[in-house]
Scaffold this motif. Structure first.
Motif, PDB file in Angstrom:
ATOM      1  N   TRP A  13       0.783  -1.232   0.000  1.00 28.47           N
ATOM      2  CA  TRP A  13       0.000   0.000   0.000  1.00 28.47           C
ATOM      3  C   TRP A  13       0.821   1.292   0.000  1.00 28.47           C
ATOM      4  CZ3 TRP A  13       0.134   3.676   3.767  1.00 28.47           C
ATOM      5  CH2 TRP A  13       0.617   3.301   5.017  1.00 28.47           C
ATOM      6  N   PRO A  14       2.016   1.357   0.623  1.00 30.65           N
ATOM      7  CA  PRO A  14       2.750   2.626   0.530  1.00 30.65           C
ATOM      8  C   PRO A  14       3.111   3.008  -0.911  1.00 30.65           C
ATOM      9  CG  PRO A  14       3.587   1.350   2.370  1.00 30.65           C
ATOM     10  CD  PRO A  14       2.672   0.447   1.590  1.00 30.65           C
ATOM     11  N   VAL A  15       3.441   2.022  -1.733  1.00 28.16           N
ATOM     12  CA  VAL A  15       3.749   2.308  -3.134  1.00 28.16           C
ATOM     13  C   VAL A  15       2.464   2.664  -3.885  1.00 28.16           C
ATOM     14  CG1 VAL A  15       4.656   1.362  -5.289  1.00 28.16           C
ATOM     15  CG2 VAL A  15       5.777   0.829  -3.122  1.00 28.16           C
ATOM     16  N   GLN A  16       1.379   1.978  -3.583  1.00 32.51           N
ATOM     17  CA  GLN A  16       0.106   2.249  -4.244  1.00 32.51           C
ATOM     18  C   GLN A  16      -0.419   3.656  -3.941  1.00 32.51           C
ATOM     19  OE1 GLN A  16      -2.288  -0.923  -2.654  1.00 32.51           O
ATOM     20  NE2 GLN A  16      -1.915  -2.244  -4.432  1.00 32.51           N
ATOM     21  N   THR A  17       0.015   4.234  -2.849  1.00 29.84           N
ATOM     22  CA  THR A  17      -0.471   5.555  -2.445  1.00 29.84           C
ATOM     23  C   THR A  17      -0.182   6.628  -3.494  1.00 29.84           C
ATOM     24  OG1 THR A  17      -0.197   4.938  -0.129  1.00 29.84           O
ATOM     25  CG2 THR A  17      -0.358   7.281  -0.596  1.00 29.84           C
ATOM     26  N   ILE A  18       0.823   6.415  -4.324  1.00 28.08           N
ATOM     27  CA  ILE A  18       1.130   7.392  -5.377  1.00 28.08           C
ATOM     28  C   ILE A  18      -0.038   7.534  -6.348  1.00 28.08           C
ATOM     29  CG2 ILE A  18       2.287   5.751  -6.913  1.00 28.08           C
ATOM     30  CD1 ILE A  18       3.321   9.400  -6.398  1.00 28.08           C
ATOM     31  N   LEU A  19      -0.839   6.503  -6.529  1.00 26.20           N
ATOM     32  CA  LEU A  19      -1.951   6.567  -7.479  1.00 26.20           C
ATOM     33  C   LEU A  19      -2.977   7.635  -7.107  1.00 26.20           C
ATOM     34  CD1 LEU A  19      -2.393   2.743  -8.110  1.00 26.20           C
ATOM     35  CD2 LEU A  19      -1.431   4.413  -9.687  1.00 26.20           C
ATOM     36  N   PRO A  20      -3.591   7.576  -5.921  1.00 23.91           N
ATOM     37  CA  PRO A  20      -4.561   8.631  -5.613  1.00 23.91           C
ATOM     38  C   PRO A  20      -3.922  10.012  -5.518  1.00 23.91           C
ATOM     39  CG  PRO A  20      -4.253   7.208  -3.703  1.00 23.91           C
ATOM     40  CD  PRO A  20      -3.544   6.559  -4.849  1.00 23.91           C
ATOM     41  N   VAL A  21      -2.695  10.080  -5.039  1.00 27.51           N
ATOM     42  CA  VAL A  21      -2.023  11.379  -4.943  1.00 27.51           C
ATOM     43  C   VAL A  21      -1.856  11.988  -6.332  1.00 27.51           C
ATOM     44  CG1 VAL A  21       0.155  12.519  -4.346  1.00 27.51           C
ATOM     45  CG2 VAL A  21      -0.860  10.876  -2.762  1.00 27.51           C
ATOM     46  N   ALA A  22      -1.380  11.203  -7.277  1.00 20.17           N
ATOM     47  CA  ALA A  22      -1.167  11.708  -8.641  1.00 20.17           C
ATOM     48  C   ALA A  22      -2.487  12.100  -9.297  1.00 20.17           C
ATOM     49  CB  ALA A  22      -0.439  10.657  -9.478  1.00 20.17           C
ATOM     50  N   PHE A  23      -3.531  11.292  -9.107  1.00 20.60           N
ATOM     51  CA  PHE A  23      -4.823  11.613  -9.702  1.00 20.60           C
ATOM     52  C   PHE A  23      -5.404  12.894  -9.103  1.00 20.60           C
ATOM     53  CE2 PHE A  23      -5.372   6.844 -10.637  1.00 20.60           C
ATOM     54  CZ  PHE A  23      -4.885   6.987 -11.928  1.00 20.60           C
ATOM     55  N   VAL A  24      -5.291  13.053  -7.794  1.00 22.83           N
ATOM     56  CA  VAL A  24      -5.823  14.259  -7.145  1.00 22.83           C
ATOM     57  C   VAL A  24      -5.040  15.493  -7.590  1.00 22.83           C
ATOM     58  CG1 VAL A  24      -6.044  15.459  -4.920  1.00 22.83           C
ATOM     59  CG2 VAL A  24      -6.886  13.124  -5.171  1.00 22.83           C
TER      60      VAL A  24
END
Length: 167
Positions: free
Chosen positions: A132-143
């Motif tokens: 999940w720490p690596v996956q966190t980049i997805l919502p951050v980038a989209f937002v």
């Protein structure tokens, strides 16, 4: 107000550029060490390929934001002739708001995915790391990209000039 918003956009772009440089450097280093290890010592570095994949995910998502910031993102252009003239500015604004809505929807789905991965304690099988720490980049980038589109809709003078894509 516009100077504050421009400063925010510049700061976000600077951070994204740093993430791209650092993460791509990590990809290069990990893969280089692995190849040199295999060729010289007949044994590569364990987990380096998987590490390179995670670094590449960070690089790609930071690059996604930079593409939005520079006007190099993909968009359908086949109906551009319909909105030429007086309708062009409102159509661009509506397109930016629609893009922001789509990106916020993707961010919502990404947050759901990250939350689920965190809840179940999903780990990478090779490295044993939490995913999940690596996956966190997805919502951050989209937002961040959605926020950019909303800013460009509110302040069209801050929007980048779209780059022509070769077909």
């Amino acid at each position: 107000m516009i100077r504050i918003v421009q400063g925010f956009l510049n700061a976000v772009s600077t951070i994204e550029k740093a993430v791209v440089v650092l993460s791509f450097s990590a990809v290069l280093a990990a893969l280089s060490v692995d190849v040199i290890g295999r060729e010289v010592f007949a044994h590569g570095l364990f987990g380096s390929s998987k590490f390179a994949v995670y670094a590449l995910i960070l690089c790609a998502m930071a690059g996604f934001g930079l593409a939005t910031a520079s006007g190099a993102h993909l968009r359908p252009r086949f109906l551009d002739f319909v909105t030429q003239g007086r309708a062009e500015a409102p159509a661009r604004r509506a397109g930016r708001v629609a893009s922001a809505a789509i990106l916020l929807f993707l961010a919502w789905g990404a947050v759901d995915m990250v939350s689920f991965s965190r809840m179940i304690g999903e780990r990478d099988l090779t490295l044993g790391w939490l995913v999940w720490p690596v996956q966190t980049i997805l919502p951050v980038a989209f937002v961040l990209s959605a926020l950019r589109h909303l800013i460009y809709a509110a302040f069209p003078e801050l929007a980048p000039v779209e780059q022509e894509q070769p077909e």
